[in-house]
Design a protein around this motif. Sequence first.
Motif, PDB file in Angstrom:
ATOM      1  N   ALA A  10     -13.123   6.559  -2.055  1.00 42.18           N
ATOM      2  CA  ALA A  10     -11.496   6.167  -3.014  1.00 42.18           C
ATOM      3  C   ALA A  10     -11.049   5.034  -1.728  1.00 42.18           C
ATOM      4  N   ARG A  11     -10.712   3.783  -1.634  1.00 43.44           N
ATOM      5  CA  ARG A  11     -10.325   3.432  -1.183  1.00 43.44           C
ATOM      6  C   ARG A  11      -9.084   3.175  -0.873  1.00 43.44           C
ATOM      7  N   LEU A  12      -8.666   2.934   0.749  1.00 42.36           N
ATOM      8  CA  LEU A  12      -7.375   3.544   1.362  1.00 42.36           C
ATOM      9  C   LEU A  12      -6.114   2.287   1.005  1.00 42.36           C
ATOM     10  N   GLU A  13      -5.029   2.602  -0.091  1.00 44.78           N
ATOM     11  CA  GLU A  13      -4.050   1.692   0.368  1.00 44.78           C
ATOM     12  C   GLU A  13      -3.185   2.130  -0.495  1.00 44.78           C
ATOM     13  N   ASN A  14      -1.940   1.542  -0.657  1.00 43.94           N
ATOM     14  CA  ASN A  14      -0.428   2.052  -1.069  1.00 43.94           C
ATOM     15  C   ASN A  14      -0.642   2.520  -2.388  1.00 43.94           C
ATOM     16  N   PHE A  15       1.007   3.601  -2.519  1.00 45.29           N
ATOM     17  CA  PHE A  15       0.858   4.066  -3.398  1.00 45.29           C
ATOM     18  C   PHE A  15      -0.258   4.986  -4.575  1.00 45.29           C
ATOM     19  N   MET A  16      -1.069   5.213  -3.607  1.00 45.80           N
ATOM     20  CA  MET A  16      -2.652   6.493  -4.324  1.00 45.80           C
ATOM     21  C   MET A  16      -2.218   7.490  -4.206  1.00 45.80           C
ATOM     22  N   PRO A  17      -2.715   8.730  -5.184  1.00 48.86           N
ATOM     23  CA  PRO A  17      -3.030  10.013  -5.308  1.00 48.86           C
ATOM     24  C   PRO A  17      -3.220  10.237  -3.979  1.00 48.86           C
ATOM     25  N   ARG A  18      -1.945  11.610  -4.340  1.00 50.73           N
ATOM     26  CA  ARG A  18      -2.708  12.569  -2.772  1.00 50.73           C
ATOM     27  C   ARG A  18      -1.703  13.632  -3.835  1.00 50.73           C
ATOM     28  N   TRP A  19      -2.486  14.906  -2.180  1.00 51.15           N
ATOM     29  CA  TRP A  19      -1.817  16.565  -2.859  1.00 51.15           C
ATOM     30  C   TRP A  19       0.123  16.002  -2.333  1.00 51.15           C
ATOM     31  N   PRO A  20       0.798  16.777  -3.770  1.00 55.10           N
ATOM     32  CA  PRO A  20       2.063  16.422  -3.735  1.00 55.10           C
ATOM     33  C   PRO A  20       3.178  16.619  -2.305  1.00 55.10           C
ATOM     34  N   THR A  21       2.521  17.737  -1.597  1.00 55.52           N
ATOM     35  CA  THR A  21       3.359  18.067  -0.170  1.00 55.52           C
ATOM     36  C   THR A  21       3.126  16.814   0.340  1.00 55.52           C
ATOM     37  N   HIS A  22       2.299  16.245   0.944  1.00 54.44           N
ATOM     38  CA  HIS A  22       1.008  14.930   1.256  1.00 54.44           C
ATOM     39  C   HIS A  22       2.523  14.151   1.846  1.00 54.44           C
ATOM     40  N   PRO A  23       2.209  13.349   2.846  1.00 56.93           N
ATOM     41  CA  PRO A  23       2.917  12.930   3.255  1.00 56.93           C
ATOM     42  C   PRO A  23       2.327  11.184   2.315  1.00 56.93           C
ATOM     43  N   LEU A  24       3.444   9.993   2.821  1.00 59.34           N
ATOM     44  CA  LEU A  24       2.625   8.928   1.798  1.00 59.34           C
ATOM     45  C   LEU A  24       1.852   7.995   2.863  1.00 59.34           C
ATOM     46  N   THR A  25       1.086   7.801   2.152  1.00 60.67           N
ATOM     47  CA  THR A  25      -0.139   6.311   2.617  1.00 60.67           C
ATOM     48  C   THR A  25       0.915   5.316   2.865  1.00 60.67           C
ATOM     49  N   ILE A  26       1.334   4.902   4.353  1.00 59.50           N
ATOM     50  CA  ILE A  26       1.624   3.591   3.825  1.00 59.50           C
ATOM     51  C   ILE A  26       0.449   1.756   4.805  1.00 59.50           C
ATOM     52  N   ILE A  27       0.496   1.414   4.630  1.00 61.04           N
ATOM     53  CA  ILE A  27      -0.704   0.127   4.758  1.00 61.04           C
ATOM     54  C   ILE A  27       0.552  -0.673   5.080  1.00 61.04           C
ATOM     55  N   GLN A  28       0.337  -1.110   6.795  1.00 67.77           N
ATOM     56  CA  GLN A  28       1.795  -2.395   6.673  1.00 67.77           C
ATOM     57  C   GLN A  28       0.566  -3.410   7.561  1.00 67.77           C
ATOM     58  N   PRO A  29       1.766  -4.452   6.864  1.00 64.84           N
ATOM     59  CA  PRO A  29       1.047  -5.809   7.784  1.00 64.84           C
ATOM     60  C   PRO A  29       1.853  -6.649   8.770  1.00 64.84           C
ATOM     61  N   GLY A  30       1.609  -6.028  10.175  1.00 67.74           N
ATOM     62  CA  GLY A  30       2.522  -6.173  10.826  1.00 67.74           C
ATOM     63  C   GLY A  30       2.134  -7.017  11.970  1.00 67.74           C
ATOM     64  N   ILE A  31       0.927  -7.648  11.675  1.00 69.88           N
ATOM     65  CA  ILE A  31       0.415  -8.537  12.697  1.00 69.88           C
ATOM     66  C   ILE A  31      -0.624  -9.662  11.780  1.00 69.88           C
ATOM     67  N   THR A  32       0.972 -11.076  11.653  1.00 64.43           N
ATOM     68  CA  THR A  32       0.096 -11.781  10.830  1.00 64.43           C
ATOM     69  C   THR A  32      -0.438 -12.949  11.532  1.00 64.43           C
ATOM     70  N   HIS A  33      -1.504 -13.761  10.793  1.00 59.07           N
ATOM     71  CA  HIS A  33      -1.617 -15.311  11.922  1.00 59.07           C
ATOM     72  C   HIS A  33      -0.288 -16.252  11.844  1.00 59.07           C
ATOM     73  N   GLU A  34       0.357 -15.990  10.822  1.00 58.97           N
ATOM     74  CA  GLU A  34       1.227 -17.022  11.065  1.00 58.97           C
ATOM     75  C   GLU A  34       2.665 -16.844  11.997  1.00 58.97           C
ATOM     76  N   THR A  35       2.480 -15.227  12.702  1.00 60.08           N
ATOM     77  CA  THR A  35       3.150 -15.131  13.685  1.00 60.08           C
ATOM     78  C   THR A  35       2.905 -14.864  15.056  1.00 60.08           C
ATOM     79  N   ASP A  36       1.298 -14.369  14.780  1.00 60.10           N
ATOM     80  CA  ASP A  36       0.547 -13.656  15.609  1.00 60.10           C
ATOM     81  C   ASP A  36      -0.617 -14.264  16.538  1.00 60.10           C
ATOM     82  N   GLY A  37      -1.370 -14.889  15.391  1.00 64.27           N
ATOM     83  CA  GLY A  37      -2.177 -16.102  15.527  1.00 64.27           C
ATOM     84  C   GLY A  37      -3.583 -14.491  14.852  1.00 64.27           C
TER      85      GLY A  37
END
Length: 242
Positions: free
Chosen positions: A21-48
């Motif tokens: 299964a593809r890893l992505e935000n808002f994907m299914p999980r076991w009810p008590t497991h933590p959220l999956t968060i994928i955050q694009p913190g480094i970008t071409h515009e800010t960091d090259g």
Amino acid sequence: MASIHELAQLWKEFECVDLTARLENFMPRWPTHPLTIIQPGITHETDGYFCQTLFLSEHTGTHVDAPAHSIPQLMVQTIDTYPVDHLIGPAKVLQFGGRNLEPGDLLSAKDLQDKEIASGINIEQGDVVLLNFGWMDKHWHVGKDWSWYGNNSPGLEAEACAYLADKKIRAVGCDTVACDLAVVDGKSLGAPGHLTYFLPNNILIIECLTNLSKLKSECFFVTMPLKIKGGSGSPVRVLALQ
């Protein structure tokens, strides 16, 4: 012994099926497991260059459970203690997608035996056994309805878990959030496999597999967990050759 070239050529002769299964935000999980968060913190515009940060549990998406996950007495059996090729080998596939299973439904040992006979296969020691409940194809939703998949699933009767354990298989995998565990509206109907039959007998559990309906009754299973120190499990990339 075959040469590397011969192995490469042989590999090309097989169909390769991605079971991950593809890893992505808002994907299914076991009810008590933590959220999956994928955050694009480094970008071409800010960091090259472009780089994302991942926040996820060891049991995110398609993943494997080690004995330490559920058995306090087996805390030494973490995912990093297994050989790198432990989950590479022959697999037998049992297809139950046509049964239109509902949350809480439990497959029996006879169901498994009858499917073996109908498929012309025999589960053997050291096999990986893959169970397709037909759940991923119907109920895996990313976004608004993500929670239903993890809060509802069919599972296995205790005798079915015992049947697989008695075969001394290497691992069991499925397209639900827990191979043995049935769930109805977030309430589980026991966990005989995790606690009694699978993990105590060193049978690893692989959950949330996709594309199982595309597999033949026999295939060659390939996956390698991340080498997480003291890991209770690991996300995995899984493929089948057939």
